[in-house]
Design a protein around this motif. Structure first.
Motif, PDB file in Angstrom:
ATOM      1  N   TYR A  40       0.918  -1.850   0.400  1.00 49.91           N
ATOM      2  CA  TYR A  40      -0.106   0.031   0.183  1.00 49.91           C
ATOM      3  C   TYR A  40       1.067   1.309  -0.172  1.00 49.91           C
ATOM      4  N   ILE A  41       0.443   2.210  -0.361  1.00 43.25           N
ATOM      5  CA  ILE A  41       1.209   3.577  -0.094  1.00 43.25           C
ATOM      6  C   ILE A  41       0.155   3.889   1.285  1.00 43.25           C
ATOM      7  N   TYR A  42      -0.978   4.450   1.156  1.00 39.65           N
ATOM      8  CA  TYR A  42      -1.839   4.305   2.989  1.00 39.65           C
ATOM      9  C   TYR A  42      -2.795   3.170   2.250  1.00 39.65           C
ATOM     10  N   ASP A  43      -2.753   2.770   4.023  1.00 42.69           N
ATOM     11  CA  ASP A  43      -2.779   1.615   4.311  1.00 42.69           C
ATOM     12  C   ASP A  43      -4.596   1.677   4.627  1.00 42.69           C
ATOM     13  N   ARG A  44      -5.464   1.264   3.535  1.00 40.10           N
ATOM     14  CA  ARG A  44      -6.354   1.591   3.813  1.00 40.10           C
ATOM     15  C   ARG A  44      -7.149  -0.376   2.955  1.00 40.10           C
ATOM     16  N   GLN A  45      -7.532  -0.691   4.144  1.00 45.27           N
ATOM     17  CA  GLN A  45      -8.557  -2.153   3.639  1.00 45.27           C
ATOM     18  C   GLN A  45     -10.419  -1.926   3.962  1.00 45.27           C
ATOM     19  N   ASN A 155       0.011   5.569   9.840  1.00 46.77           N
ATOM     20  CA  ASN A 155      -0.341   5.750   8.960  1.00 46.77           C
ATOM     21  C   ASN A 155      -1.335   4.069   8.809  1.00 46.77           C
ATOM     22  N   THR A 156      -1.919   4.412   9.164  1.00 39.92           N
ATOM     23  CA  THR A 156      -3.200   3.289   8.524  1.00 39.92           C
ATOM     24  C   THR A 156      -4.122   4.223   8.165  1.00 39.92           C
ATOM     25  N   TYR A 157      -4.565   3.541   7.119  1.00 42.30           N
ATOM     26  CA  TYR A 157      -6.628   4.260   6.282  1.00 42.30           C
ATOM     27  C   TYR A 157      -7.571   3.443   7.139  1.00 42.30           C
ATOM     28  N   GLY A 158      -8.408   3.912   7.628  1.00 37.93           N
ATOM     29  CA  GLY A 158      -9.982   2.256   7.809  1.00 37.93           C
ATOM     30  C   GLY A 158      -9.755   1.669   9.185  1.00 37.93           C
ATOM     31  N   LYS A 165      -3.983  -4.202  12.708  1.00 37.85           N
ATOM     32  CA  LYS A 165      -3.033  -3.592  12.622  1.00 37.85           C
ATOM     33  C   LYS A 165      -2.789  -3.961  14.195  1.00 37.85           C
ATOM     34  N   PHE A 166      -4.314  -2.711  15.264  1.00 41.27           N
ATOM     35  CA  PHE A 166      -3.597  -3.280  16.719  1.00 41.27           C
ATOM     36  C   PHE A 166      -4.377  -4.306  17.437  1.00 41.27           C
ATOM     37  N   PHE A 167      -5.198  -4.311  17.218  1.00 40.27           N
ATOM     38  CA  PHE A 167      -5.640  -6.091  17.565  1.00 40.27           C
ATOM     39  C   PHE A 167      -5.446  -7.525  16.430  1.00 40.27           C
ATOM     40  N   ASN A 168      -5.141  -7.555  15.675  1.00 40.09           N
ATOM     41  CA  ASN A 168      -5.436  -8.353  14.800  1.00 40.09           C
ATOM     42  C   ASN A 168      -6.316  -9.442  14.921  1.00 40.09           C
ATOM     43  N   LYS A 169      -8.090  -8.714  14.671  1.00 41.39           N
ATOM     44  CA  LYS A 169      -9.443  -8.881  14.578  1.00 41.39           C
ATOM     45  C   LYS A 169      -9.079  -8.159  13.166  1.00 41.39           C
ATOM     46  N   SER A 170     -10.886  -8.392  12.760  1.00 48.03           N
ATOM     47  CA  SER A 170     -11.870  -7.930  12.575  1.00 48.03           C
ATOM     48  C   SER A 170     -12.415  -7.469  13.103  1.00 48.03           C
ATOM     49  N   THR A 171     -12.951  -5.820  12.398  1.00 52.10           N
ATOM     50  CA  THR A 171     -13.756  -4.960  12.692  1.00 52.10           C
ATOM     51  C   THR A 171     -14.826  -5.144  13.410  1.00 52.10           C
ATOM     52  N   TYR A 235      -0.113  -6.248  18.440  1.00 54.08           N
ATOM     53  CA  TYR A 235       0.025  -5.215  17.586  1.00 54.08           C
ATOM     54  C   TYR A 235       0.461  -6.547  16.370  1.00 54.08           C
ATOM     55  N   GLN A 236       0.126  -5.798  14.838  1.00 55.64           N
ATOM     56  CA  GLN A 236       0.889  -6.792  13.253  1.00 55.64           C
ATOM     57  C   GLN A 236       1.269  -5.216  12.839  1.00 55.64           C
ATOM     58  N   TYR A 237       2.745  -5.920  12.476  1.00 57.47           N
ATOM     59  CA  TYR A 237       3.308  -4.992  11.516  1.00 57.47           C
ATOM     60  C   TYR A 237       3.128  -5.634   9.906  1.00 57.47           C
ATOM     61  N   PHE A 238       2.541  -4.908  10.144  1.00 56.60           N
ATOM     62  CA  PHE A 238       2.050  -4.329   7.676  1.00 56.60           C
ATOM     63  C   PHE A 238       3.241  -3.892   7.345  1.00 56.60           C
ATOM     64  N   ASN A 239       4.546  -3.174   8.115  1.00 57.32           N
ATOM     65  CA  ASN A 239       5.181  -2.755   7.068  1.00 57.32           C
ATOM     66  C   ASN A 239       5.859  -3.090   6.801  1.00 57.32           C
TER      67      ASN A 239
END
Length: 718
Positions: A40-45, A155-158, A165-171, A235-239
């Motif tokens: 991604y350029i902007y981390d959006r899902q 740098n997380t969008y959405g 990223k922060f909780f390793n789970k879906s919304t 926390y998940q590093y998708f970097n």
């Protein structure tokens, strides 16, 4: 009116607002659908309204816009307050007066500077856009758009990207505490970042909970219960440089870019890996990958200490000036300075400037004020590693370790590196011999021979022991990795036949066509070696390791699907396969890989082959189980530095433990039972009978007296 008429930039019309499009991150999933990374350029899902838990929506409205369902995009009461108090009276504590729809307009179209009137102009522009959006979209749709575009920390969008990223789970699985933590960051996504400022973030979370109580969304009791618990991040590093399987993700990206060159969107335009929200389903097993990374780190941390200790004060990365000078000239920074016309002394002075540099260390990174030359010397000491584990019937890559840490060692040893493979090449020589009629119980002398037509080349055995009257069968020679016999077998069967056999196994790299090829002096990639070894548990058919199962667009529509690339015809006969597999089992039971049984206590059905190259530069191990083939390598990236001793540098000590530790971990988890509890098929009676002989024999007295062995021969002539 001037704003409405577009004097400060054209306002988006209803048509543009009806077809809003935001860049979306491409998701990389493992074989079971677990998210392992993104491009991604902007981390959006993006997600749908149905994925939003009610307490998340309530937290947003209670905190950001309590009259959301009552206004038409602009809360006039709040806006007047902003105009008089915030703008005229400069009272920053009076609030921003922004609605969710106004924030959405800002998220989508950004803000510009208009001198002293920036705040007024931007607010009014957003008001016009917000009203138009309220005419087009329902409140539910506005909430969905908002949650899909709002920026969160790091740098997380959405909201979906933030939840992952922060909780390793879906919304939809966010708890009340997790939801309010993320909503709390919207006020200032850096200042309230729960990873960086946990205490401050928790205080902000509690403010959100109190707001929910104030407006009747939750009870005081529930709020108190939640506030009494600390924030627990997963926390998940998708970097790109961090997180699970970074080398694998980089290799998948390369494949993906190539694949997408052959596909177009429905409108005829090209797909964009970074913006189109593609979904890439891969072959990787995230749990096996995690265990493989643990196994590698545990072993390499210990091995590195032993490696440095063995050299002590004589370490080549400290004392070998020729090696150091050569390494300096290979630096990118050196080459750039050279291109600029600087002299050697000027380049040295430039590279000697000290600055703060973060250095990799197994016990924890540290920042030191050192020069580029110091940094080079630091990194020269590190051993690196590579490992791949594939499904032998398909070539599907289950685990992939390209190196020890992608942040500092970008070179991928699985797909890029071609290192000498040492004795792991020998099974191909023996396979060729058996396939061409040599009997498994053929005996060869262990004695050394000098080949006079090869500059008096004398292959030696690693144990430096020689008994001119001792003879081994092919099984004992392979399981004990006897160099002298491997060369003799190659001599008897012929180099061209071995080269052709290896080609049938999918190794298409040009080989040296020299006698030393029997000892693995050619460089072969780890993944190609794995594909060839898979043939021993795949009916003689080699496979091509592959990573991608299918590619979908952001809506789940299939773009491409990929099938395994398995050789249509076997590379050798079933008889040959069974014989060589039995030899490789013997390597584990009574040969060079016995520490799998003695040290690591593994009871799995395992066949394998160790490998060590000249001067202990490379250590190898190939582990074969019925449903998984694993290849591991360890060595220094600088080929001028090997292990000081064979005891330390042999493949059984450097590469084998990575495999062993991985299987120890897999044995403890029932999810891997189909792999760890699988058993080899029994060989045929013919194979059993042909292998039923004494593993070694000594020449009788008459042969010792009258059949003195020649120690000088010409290669190619018996």
């Amino acid at each position: 009116m001037s704003i409405y008429l577009g004097f400060y930039g054209k306002l988006p019309g209803k048509e543009e607002l009806s077809t809003l499009k935001q860049s979306e991150a491409t998701q990389i999933l493992d074989k079971d659908g677990h998210l392992i990374g993104k491009y991604y350029i902007y981390d959006r899902q993006p997600i749908t309204y149905q994925d939003l838990p009610q307490h998340l929506i309530d937290a947003l409205i209670a905190t950001e816009d309590v009259r959301f369902y009552e206004h038409d995009g602009v809360d006039n009461t709040s806006l007047l307050r902003v105009f008089f108090k915030t703008i005229l009276l400069r009272d920053k504590s009076s609030g921003g007066g922004s609605t969710i729809t106004l924030q959405l307009a800002k998220n989508l179209f950004g803000r510009k500077k208009y001198s002293i009137f920036s705040t007024v102009i931007n607010k009014l522009k957003e008001s016009f856009i917000a009203k138009r959006m309220e005419d087009i979209y329902s409140k539910k749709e506005i909430l969905t758009l908002y949650f899909n575009t709002v920026p969160f920390p790091d740098n997380t969008y959405g909201i979906e990207s933030a939840a992952q990223k922060f909780f390793n789970k879906s919304t939809h699985k966010l708890t009340l505490s997790e939801a309010t933590t993320l909503i709390g960051t919207l006020k200032a996504n850096h200042s309230y970042n729960p990873r960086l400022f946990p205490e401050r973030s928790q205080l902000r979370r509690d403010v959100v909970l109190k707001q929910m109580v104030k407006y009747g969304y939750i009870s005081t009791a529930r709020a108190d219960q939640t506030m009494n618990k600390p924030i627990e991040l997963d926390y998940q590093y998708f970097n790109h440089d961090l997180g699970l399987a970074p080398y694998f993700r980089e290799e998948v990206k390369k494949e993906l870019v190539k694949i997408l060159e052959h596909y177009k969107k429905p409108d005829g335009s090209d797909y964009d890996v970074y913006n189109d929200g593609l979904i890439v389903h891969t072959t990787l097993d995230h749990k096996m990958q995690s265990l493989a990374e643990e196994a590698m780190k545990e072993h390499m941390q210990t091995l590195q200490k032993e490696y440095e200790s063995s050299y002590g004060s004589t370490a080549p990365w400290k004392n070998n000036k020729a090696l150091l000078n050569n390494a300096v000239t290979n630096l990118d920074s050196y080459k750039k300075l050279k291109e600029q016309g600087l002299t050697e002394n000027q380049i040295k002075d430039s590279l000697s400037i000290k600055k703060n540099i973060e250095l990799f260390e197994w016990d924890g990174n540290e920042t030191k004020k050192i020069s580029s030359l110091d940094s080079l010397q630091h990194y020269l000491k590190f051993l690196n590693a590579g490992m791949i584990a594939i499904e032998p019937t398909t070539g599907a890559v289950m685990a992939y370790l390209g190196g020890i840490d992608y942040r500092y060692f970008k070179y991928d040893h699985v797909s890029q590196s071609r290192r000498q493979v040492g004795s792991t090449f020998k099974p191909f020589v023996y396979t060729t011999a058996i396939e061409n009629g040599m009997k498994p119980c053929s005996y060869f002398s262990t004695t050394e021979i000098t080949y006079t037509n090869l500059d008096n080349w004398t292959p030696k055995n690693s144990d430096d022991e020689e008994d001119p009257y001792l003879n081994y069968t092919l099984e004992k020679a392979l399981s004990n990795s006897v160099n002298t016999i491997a060369v003799k077998v190659l001599n008897k069967v012929g180099i061209p036949k071995v080269a052709e056999q290896v080609k049938k196994l999918g190794i298409i790299d040009s080989l040296s066509q020299e006698p030393a090829m029997a000892l693995g002096t050619d460089g072969i990639r780890i993944k190609d070696l794995a594909g060839a070894y898979a043939s021993y548990v795949n009916e003689g058919k080699a496979v091509k390791p592959y990573y991608i199962l299918r590619i979908e667009d952001k809506n789940g529509n299939r773009i491409a699907t990929f099938e395994p690339e398995v050789k249509e015809t076997p590379a050798y006969s079933p008889y040959t396969r069974q014989v060589v597999l039995e030899m490789l089992k013997s390597t584990v039971e009574k040969g060079t890989a016995t520490r799998l049984r003695t040290t690591y206590k593994l009871k799995n059905d395992i066949a394998g082959k160790t490998g060590t190259t000249q001067d202990n530069k490379d250590g190898w191990f190939v582990g074969i189980t019925p449903n998984l083939v694993t290849v591991a390598w360890v060595g220094n990236d600088n080929y001028g530095i090997g292990f000081k001793t064979t005891t330390l540098g042999q493949g059984a000590n450097t590469a084998l433990p990575i495999f062993a530790k991985l299987y120890q971990k897999m044995n403890q988890d029932p999810i891997f039972d189909p792999i760890t509890k699988s058993t080899f098929d029994q060989p045929s009676e013919e194979v059993k009978n042909d292998l039923d002989c004494k593993p070694e024999k000594r020449d009788n007295l008459l042969k010792r007296i009258f059949g003195k062995k020649k120690k000088n021969k010409k290669f190619g002539k018996e």
